[in-house]
Design a protein around this motif. Sequence first.
Motif, PDB file in Angstrom:
ATOM      1  N   ASP A 122       0.826  -1.208   0.000  1.00  0.00           N
ATOM      2  CA  ASP A 122       0.000   0.000   0.000  1.00  0.00           C
ATOM      3  C   ASP A 122       0.859   1.256   0.000  1.00  0.00           C
ATOM      4  N   ARG A 123       1.982   1.207   0.707  1.00  0.00           N
ATOM      5  CA  ARG A 123       2.890   2.356   0.728  1.00  0.00           C
ATOM      6  C   ARG A 123       3.598   2.511  -0.625  1.00  0.00           C
ATOM      7  N   ALA A 124       3.982   1.381  -1.218  1.00  0.00           N
ATOM      8  CA  ALA A 124       4.646   1.432  -2.528  1.00  0.00           C
ATOM      9  C   ALA A 124       3.717   2.040  -3.573  1.00  0.00           C
ATOM     10  N   GLU A 125       2.466   1.623  -3.574  1.00  0.00           N
ATOM     11  CA  GLU A 125       1.520   2.115  -4.571  1.00  0.00           C
ATOM     12  C   GLU A 125       1.214   3.592  -4.381  1.00  0.00           C
ATOM     13  N   ALA A 126       1.375   4.092  -3.173  1.00  0.00           N
ATOM     14  CA  ALA A 126       1.123   5.507  -2.907  1.00  0.00           C
ATOM     15  C   ALA A 126       2.334   6.379  -3.208  1.00  0.00           C
ATOM     16  N   HIS A 127       3.476   5.743  -3.482  1.00  0.00           N
ATOM     17  CA  HIS A 127       4.697   6.504  -3.750  1.00  0.00           C
ATOM     18  C   HIS A 127       5.265   6.124  -5.119  1.00  0.00           C
ATOM     19  N   ASP A 128       6.457   5.545  -5.156  1.00  0.00           N
ATOM     20  CA  ASP A 128       7.143   5.271  -6.422  1.00  0.00           C
ATOM     21  C   ASP A 128       7.186   3.803  -6.789  1.00  0.00           C
ATOM     22  N   GLY A 129       6.302   2.993  -6.216  1.00  0.00           N
ATOM     23  CA  GLY A 129       6.326   1.575  -6.517  1.00  0.00           C
ATOM     24  C   GLY A 129       7.368   0.846  -5.691  1.00  0.00           C
ATOM     25  N   PHE A 130       7.705  -0.365  -6.130  1.00  0.00           N
ATOM     26  CA  PHE A 130       8.697  -1.175  -5.432  1.00  0.00           C
ATOM     27  C   PHE A 130      10.090  -0.955  -6.013  1.00  0.00           C
ATOM     28  N   TYR A 131      11.077  -0.997  -5.157  1.00  0.00           N
ATOM     29  CA  TYR A 131      12.469  -0.874  -5.597  1.00  0.00           C
ATOM     30  C   TYR A 131      12.823  -1.959  -6.605  1.00  0.00           C
ATOM     31  N   SER A 132      12.384  -3.188  -6.355  1.00  0.00           N
ATOM     32  CA  SER A 132      12.747  -4.323  -7.202  1.00  0.00           C
ATOM     33  C   SER A 132      12.264  -4.178  -8.631  1.00  0.00           C
ATOM     34  N   ALA A 133      11.276  -3.303  -8.860  1.00  0.00           N
ATOM     35  CA  ALA A 133      10.733  -3.122 -10.219  1.00  0.00           C
ATOM     36  C   ALA A 133      11.760  -2.508 -11.157  1.00  0.00           C
ATOM     37  N   GLN A 134      12.870  -1.991 -10.626  1.00  0.00           N
ATOM     38  CA  GLN A 134      13.944  -1.484 -11.474  1.00  0.00           C
ATOM     39  C   GLN A 134      14.721  -2.620 -12.138  1.00  0.00           C
ATOM     40  N   GLU A 135      14.564  -3.831 -11.601  1.00  0.00           N
ATOM     41  CA  GLU A 135      15.294  -4.984 -12.119  1.00  0.00           C
ATOM     42  C   GLU A 135      14.384  -6.108 -12.596  1.00  0.00           C
ATOM     43  N   TYR A 136      13.178  -6.218 -12.033  1.00  0.00           N
ATOM     44  CA  TYR A 136      12.304  -7.358 -12.324  1.00  0.00           C
ATOM     45  C   TYR A 136      10.876  -6.903 -12.639  1.00  0.00           C
ATOM     46  N   ASP A 137      10.170  -7.751 -13.383  1.00  0.00           N
ATOM     47  CA  ASP A 137       8.795  -7.461 -13.777  1.00  0.00           C
ATOM     48  C   ASP A 137       7.854  -7.794 -12.624  1.00  0.00           C
ATOM     49  N   ILE A 138       7.797  -6.891 -11.658  1.00  0.00           N
ATOM     50  CA  ILE A 138       6.972  -7.097 -10.482  1.00  0.00           C
ATOM     51  C   ILE A 138       5.488  -7.030 -10.827  1.00  0.00           C
ATOM     52  N   ALA A 139       5.128  -6.205 -11.799  1.00  0.00           N
ATOM     53  CA  ALA A 139       3.722  -5.972 -12.121  1.00  0.00           C
ATOM     54  C   ALA A 139       2.985  -7.262 -12.456  1.00  0.00           C
ATOM     55  N   SER A 140       3.639  -8.168 -13.173  1.00  0.00           N
ATOM     56  CA  SER A 140       2.975  -9.413 -13.556  1.00  0.00           C
ATOM     57  C   SER A 140       2.646 -10.261 -12.332  1.00  0.00           C
ATOM     58  N   LEU A 141       3.544 -10.266 -11.338  1.00  0.00           N
ATOM     59  CA  LEU A 141       3.292 -11.013 -10.108  1.00  0.00           C
ATOM     60  C   LEU A 141       2.111 -10.410  -9.351  1.00  0.00           C
ATOM     61  N   LEU A 142       2.088  -9.097  -9.222  1.00  0.00           N
ATOM     62  CA  LEU A 142       1.008  -8.433  -8.501  1.00  0.00           C
ATOM     63  C   LEU A 142      -0.331  -8.684  -9.181  1.00  0.00           C
ATOM     64  N   ALA A 143      -0.328  -8.715 -10.512  1.00  0.00           N
ATOM     65  CA  ALA A 143      -1.574  -8.958 -11.247  1.00  0.00           C
ATOM     66  C   ALA A 143      -2.070 -10.384 -11.015  1.00  0.00           C
ATOM     67  N   ARG A 144      -1.158 -11.367 -11.032  1.00  0.00           N
ATOM     68  CA  ARG A 144      -1.558 -12.758 -10.819  1.00  0.00           C
ATOM     69  C   ARG A 144      -2.048 -13.001  -9.398  1.00  0.00           C
ATOM     70  N   GLN A 145      -1.520 -12.216  -8.473  1.00  0.00           N
ATOM     71  CA  GLN A 145      -1.841 -12.407  -7.059  1.00  0.00           C
ATOM     72  C   GLN A 145      -2.663 -11.235  -6.520  1.00  0.00           C
ATOM     73  N   ALA A 146      -3.556 -10.737  -7.325  1.00  0.00           N
ATOM     74  CA  ALA A 146      -4.400  -9.610  -6.925  1.00  0.00           C
ATOM     75  C   ALA A 146      -5.147  -9.961  -5.639  1.00  0.00           C
ATOM     76  N   GLY A 147      -5.152  -9.022  -4.717  1.00  0.00           N
ATOM     77  CA  GLY A 147      -5.805  -9.255  -3.432  1.00  0.00           C
ATOM     78  C   GLY A 147      -4.850  -9.683  -2.342  1.00  0.00           C
ATOM     79  N   LYS A 148      -3.656 -10.136  -2.722  1.00  0.00           N
ATOM     80  CA  LYS A 148      -2.646 -10.510  -1.741  1.00  0.00           C
ATOM     81  C   LYS A 148      -1.910  -9.248  -1.259  1.00  0.00           C
ATOM     82  N   ARG A 149      -1.415  -9.308  -0.030  1.00  0.00           N
ATOM     83  CA  ARG A 149      -0.635  -8.200   0.531  1.00  0.00           C
ATOM     84  C   ARG A 149       0.846  -8.559   0.442  1.00  0.00           C
ATOM     85  N   PHE A 150       1.637  -7.690  -0.215  1.00  0.00           N
ATOM     86  CA  PHE A 150       3.055  -7.947  -0.417  1.00  0.00           C
ATOM     87  C   PHE A 150       3.909  -7.018   0.449  1.00  0.00           C
TER      88      PHE A 150
END
Length: 303
Positions: A122-150
Amino acid sequence: MSRAGDRQPAGDKIAWLKPVVEIEPEADVAAGLGPSLGSFGQLEVRLATTKKEIRKAQRLRYKVFYEEGGAKADRTTALIRRDICRFDCACDHLLVIDHASLNRFDKPKPKVIGTYRLLRQDRAEAHDGFYSAQEYDIASLLARQAGKRFLELGRSCILPPYRSKRTLELLWRGIWAYAKHYRIDALFGCASLEGTNPLAHAASLSFLAYFANACEEWSVRALEARHVGMQMIGPDSLDKRRALAALPPLIKAYLRCGAKVGDGAVIDHQFGTTDVFIVMPVAELDLRYIEHFGGPAAEKQVA
């Protein structure tokens, strides 16, 4: 998760440094959660609640990543001698403090000797996203696991004299208390192997690719422009025992908990590391470690 294993430069490094960002700790950081999360003797694990405490964590990160680890500091970083990252302002900062530490006059002066950075979804989405997204396709994981808290783990480091099982366990008890409080479903982040030549880690990377790879449901692939294949040695030619032994201690600790690894390594020339993606679905973690870090027995031992 860290920035490497033995030396403990995770799960993270520096992201852009201009301008210097001062951190305002999250207002509800201690609400129902501490800030103290446990202790072993003179060592306490707690959440940072002031700018001063966060600056201490940043100075520790500078000592480990830049002075010890040889990361390349720009002029601003070298001047202030703190590892400042634009993601810091969205994170909570876990600290291990040695309350028996003495200053140069042999007077008691508690010292921050270990830290982890915690970034909730929730904090990542309110700011600049996740740090790891600079290296990995995090968005696809979040989409597959919608509703999960990371929860993203990163910027892990410990001062050399304190690099012991006890300190690492204390950090992990703090992480687990935090994850339970915020009902986290999965933890992830980048972990590092020292050096920018992946061939030097051919056995370890191959071992991770063959025997610790995440299933499709939880897999994350390195960004195409940065993807480095990990299957460098055939499974029949791989000495699994030696490959596992050569992994940094922190990555081995993640694997013991039940962590899995994403598709592809990433070379980080800024920090001189070879990174891999670690994911730990809470429901799939080894129950022995859940009990050790956060079950009834652990709660009696900690605090």
